[in-house]
Design an enzyme around this catalytic site. Structure first.
Site, PDB file in Angstrom:
ATOM      1  N   GLU A  39      37.107  82.986 -81.689  1.00  0.00           N
ATOM      2  CA  GLU A  39      35.653  82.999 -81.700  1.00  0.00           C
ATOM      3  C   GLU A  39      35.212  84.090 -82.672  1.00  0.00           C
ATOM      4  OE1 GLU A  39      33.654  83.762 -77.960  1.00  0.00           O
ATOM      5  OE2 GLU A  39      31.697  83.602 -78.939  1.00  0.00           O
ATOM      6  N   ARG A 266      48.890  86.620 -72.161  1.00  0.00           N
ATOM      7  CA  ARG A 266      48.227  87.466 -73.157  1.00  0.00           C
ATOM      8  C   ARG A 266      49.075  88.697 -73.428  1.00  0.00           C
ATOM      9  NH1 ARG A 266      42.816  86.154 -73.133  1.00  0.00           N
ATOM     10  NH2 ARG A 266      42.102  87.925 -74.338  1.00  0.00           N
ATOM     11  N   LYS A 276      37.525  91.772 -77.154  1.00  0.00           N
ATOM     12  CA  LYS A 276      36.554  91.993 -78.228  1.00  0.00           C
ATOM     13  C   LYS A 276      35.283  92.631 -77.698  1.00  0.00           C
ATOM     14  CE  LYS A 276      37.428  87.929 -79.912  1.00  0.00           C
ATOM     15  NZ  LYS A 276      37.170  86.644 -80.553  1.00  0.00           N
TER      16      LYS A 276
HETATM   17  P1  ATP Z   1      39.073  88.588 -76.336  1.00  0.00           P
HETATM   18  O1  ATP Z   1      39.118  88.905 -74.880  1.00  0.00           O
HETATM   19  O2  ATP Z   1      39.811  89.550 -77.180  1.00  0.00           O
HETATM   20  O3  ATP Z   1      37.707  88.334 -76.826  1.00  0.00           O
HETATM   21  P2  ATP Z   1      39.463  85.825 -76.512  1.00  0.00           P
HETATM   22  O4  ATP Z   1      40.530  84.999 -75.918  1.00  0.00           O
HETATM   23  O5  ATP Z   1      38.084  85.652 -75.998  1.00  0.00           O
HETATM   24  O6  ATP Z   1      39.943  87.297 -76.447  1.00  0.00           O
HETATM   25  P3  ATP Z   1      39.347  84.362 -78.908  1.00  0.00           P
HETATM   26  O7  ATP Z   1      38.785  84.707 -80.223  1.00  0.00           O
HETATM   27  O8  ATP Z   1      38.690  83.323 -78.114  1.00  0.00           O
HETATM   28  O9  ATP Z   1      39.421  85.694 -78.081  1.00  0.00           O
HETATM   29  O10 ATP Z   1      40.905  84.067 -79.049  1.00  0.00           O
HETATM   30  C1  ATP Z   1      41.473  83.240 -80.025  1.00  0.00           C
HETATM   31  C2  ATP Z   1      42.875  82.890 -79.614  1.00  0.00           C
HETATM   32  O11 ATP Z   1      43.656  84.065 -79.475  1.00  0.00           O
HETATM   33  C3  ATP Z   1      42.888  82.188 -78.281  1.00  0.00           C
HETATM   34  O12 ATP Z   1      43.783  81.103 -78.344  1.00  0.00           O
HETATM   35  C4  ATP Z   1      43.348  83.232 -77.312  1.00  0.00           C
HETATM   36  O13 ATP Z   1      44.022  82.666 -76.259  1.00  0.00           O
HETATM   37  C5  ATP Z   1      44.244  84.113 -78.199  1.00  0.00           C
HETATM   38  N1  ATP Z   1      44.252  85.494 -77.713  1.00  0.00           N
HETATM   39  C6  ATP Z   1      43.193  86.300 -77.529  1.00  0.00           C
HETATM   40  N2  ATP Z   1      43.573  87.489 -77.012  1.00  0.00           N
HETATM   41  C7  ATP Z   1      44.913  87.422 -76.861  1.00  0.00           C
HETATM   42  C8  ATP Z   1      45.915  88.324 -76.370  1.00  0.00           C
HETATM   43  N3  ATP Z   1      45.599  89.541 -75.927  1.00  0.00           N
HETATM   44  N4  ATP Z   1      47.201  87.909 -76.372  1.00  0.00           N
HETATM   45  C9  ATP Z   1      47.535  86.697 -76.828  1.00  0.00           C
HETATM   46  N5  ATP Z   1      46.648  85.803 -77.301  1.00  0.00           N
HETATM   47  C10 ATP Z   1      45.357  86.147 -77.322  1.00  0.00           C
HETATM   48 MG    MG Z   2      36.793  84.216 -76.218  1.00  0.00          MG
END
Ligand code: ATP
Ligand code: MG
Length: 562
Positions: A39, A266, A276
């Site tokens: 995102e 994760r 984020k």
């Molecule tokens: P955040 O909590 O950092 O905002 P998010 O999952 O909302 O994480 P996205 O931008 O939606 O962030 O994530 C993009 C991809 O990266 C998704 O497939 C998500 O599952 C993966 N991802 C995000 N954070 C992690 C993490 N800490 N470890 C492994 N994969 C991750």
């Molecule tokens: Mg997200």
């Protein structure tokens, strides 16, 4: 890039096993297509690197493809500069996506058409209740939810209201579109989830074309299906959403060759935070100097700090992919960084806390060039010439007037080696009015050229030095953990920011380095001999970030030779 130091593929894991089985069974016509779907509401962090290495790595290994899709369904928090930054970070990490960058917003028209289709089939309805009411009616894991009073609205009325929502007739939050599934479903995700909400907000790509936006749940699975994804790999928290995504696909005219979702754990790293939302709060709150602050666990922060992408890939492959959440020690990550830098960075001499050393018997005004090895780990890196003269800078830590046992460096009467130059023996010190030593005097043995004594006599220490008249000034920034606590997020009732380290950066001005440092370009990486690995700042010339120190306690634990 050598394949040994920069593996692009990882060890076996349950995702790879699954893909292997599918390929062997001829599923999806043998196609393998993955995607990385961030995102664009912030820049990527080390957790995303794990996901990138997995998705792109699997695609590579199976001769498949991997797309990059911005999951851009929240106009208020998403920005075009985040999109550009994400693209840059994925490339920097060493991966290329197939085709152009995709956007969930590209699919807004199709998603909307499918929403009308669900309405026509009696599978979605417009709810006039506000978000709190809807959420209060969802029930819990043990009690069923409560039907909305609008759940049995006639199809025509729903269609009319949905079209008017889309046309902008209603204010934000006035109504939502919900799937009509089952308010008593044992999985709360299937209790009539929201598909569309009203947001009169401009989107970074679609501008004001839309004032209703799909939820992540409504957009995500269908976006995968529209792109032809075969394996939708995501993190564990989406496990409970999988039946919902399947329900959507079951009720939409989607070809049978649809994606399947697999969830992995994760990545968490000690002494930092990786959501984020929190990273953005660190930036907004001025706790760091931006998303690329070298203390940030973002890819751009790590890049600025000097982490090589090869090290991040090696780390991600090492920790592997599993189904149990856990936290990895930041020291392990640093150990991979150090490994890579040890192999690849040239050595230079720099003195961070200078103390003047005068070689009394070295002729005034004489300069000679001594030959110094650039990287003992890599003979192909060759040697360089470093000027030596009568007045040198040495590190304050390398001299003690009254040395304790086991301190083998310079002390009154003691002989040490100046790296690649000569043996020198301390003869005297000069003090300022307060009694502090401001200069050390010594004599050198001209027979010890190249730091070797022809009579075979030994010294117990070799110290680094910089010639005073030739030295170039630098500033060094030394970093400590951003959070003092290893698990800042795990303290019940405490704000993780309570554990911010007030001393996470130390700026060391007045440092001196050998003249060749002036030739380095922004982002170049070097080892300051005996001090640590450093990286030239990308913005300010003469500023060096300490990437990581030299000491590696993890090498042995990882079962390699230190
Ligand atoms: P955040 O909590 O950092 O905002 P998010 O999952 O909302 O994480 P996205 O931008 O939606 O962030 O994530 C993009 C991809 O990266 C998704 O497939 C998500 O599952 C993966 N991802 C995000 N954070 C992690 C993490 N800490 N470890 C492994 N994969 C991750
Ligand atoms: Mg997200």
């Amino acid at each position: 890039m050598s394949s040994e130091s920069s593996p692009r593929s990882g060890p076996p894991d349950f995702v790879r096993d699954q893909v292997r089985r599918d390929v062997d069974a001829g599923s999806h016509g043998g196609r393998v297509q993955l995607r990385f779907p961030p995102e664009p509401n912030g820049y990527l962090h080390i957790g995303h690197a794990k996901s990138i290495c997995l998705n792109f790595g699997v695609a590579d290994e199976f001769g498949g493809s991997c797309t990059l899709r911005m999951d851009d369904t929240n106009p208020e928090t998403e920005r075009a500069d985040f999109v550009a930054g994400i693209e840059e970070d994925v490339r920097w990490l060493g991966f290329r996506w197939d085709g152009p960058t995709r956007y969930a917003s590209d699919y807004f028209p199709q998603l909307y058409a499918w929403a009308e289709l669900l309405v026509e089939r009696g599978l979605a309805y417009v709810d006039d209740q506000d978000a709190e009411t809807i959420s209060a009616q969802r029930g819990g894991f043990t009690e069923p939810g409560v039907d909305s009073p609008y759940r049995d609205r006639p199809v025509e009325e729903n269609l009319d209201l949905l079209r008017r929502m889309r046309a902008g007739e209603f204010p934000d939050g006035a109504r939502v579109l919900r799937a009509r599934i089952d308010m008593a479903h044992p999985n709360p995700q299937l209790r009539d989830p929201v598909l569309y909400r009203i947001r009169h907000a401009a989107h970074h790509r679609t501008g004001t074309q839309w004032c209703i936006y799909p939820t992540y749940d409504w957009a995500h699975g269908q976006s995968d299906a529209l792109e032809g994804t075969t394996h939708s790999v995501c993190t564990l928290e989406f496990d409970a959403h999988r039946p919902l995504y399947e329900w959507f696909l079951d009720h939409l005219p989607i070809p049978a060759d649809r994606p399947h979702q697999y969830e992995f754990a994760r990545l968490n790293v000690t002494h930092t935070v990786l959501s984020k939302r929190r990273l953005s709060a660190l930036v907004e709150g001025g706790h760091v100097d931006g998303w690329d602050d070298p203390r940030m666990p973002t890819l751009r922060g790590m890049r600025r700090l000097g982490y090589p992408p090869e090290a991040l890939r090696a780390f991600c492959n090492h920790i592997g992919v599993a189904k149990v959440n856990g936290t990895n020690e930041v020291e392990l990550l640093e150990s991979f960084v150090r490994d890579e830098l040890n192999r690849t960075s040239t050595r230079r001499m720099a003195v961070l806390r200078p103390l003047r050393l005068v070689v009394e018997n070295y002729p005034e005004g004489q300069v000679e060039q001594v030959e110094v090895v650039n990287n003992p780990e890599d003979p192909s890196a060759g040697t360089r010439l470093v000027p030596f003269s009568r007045e040198l800078w040495i590190d304050r830590d390398d001299f003690l007037e009254d040395p304790p046992a086991k301190f083998y460096r310079l002390a009154p009467g003691r002989e040490v080696r100046l790296r690649a130059a000569y043996f020198v023996r301390c003869t005297d010190v000069v003090r300022d009015t307060s009694g502090e030593v401001v200069e050390v005097r010594c004599t050198y043995d001209p027979a010890t050229t190249g730091g070797q004594a022809p009579d075979g006599r030994k010294v117990k220490a070799t110290i680094h030095w910089v010639s005073v008249p030739h030295a170039v000034p630098i500033e060094a920034r030394l970093y400590d953990r951003l959070f003092t606590e290893p698990h800042p997020d795990a303290h019940e009732g405490r704000d993780p920011f309570d554990f911010l380290n007030p001393n996470s950066v130390e700026v060391v001005g007045g440092a001196w380095a050998e003249p060749s440092l002036a030739e380095l370009a922004p982002a170049d990486r070097v080892q300051f001999e005996r001090v640590g690995y450093f990286c030239v700042d990308t913005n300010v010339p003469g500023v060096f970030h300490r990437t990581v120190g030299l000491r590696d306690d993890w090498a042995k634990i990882r079962g390699r030779t230190a």
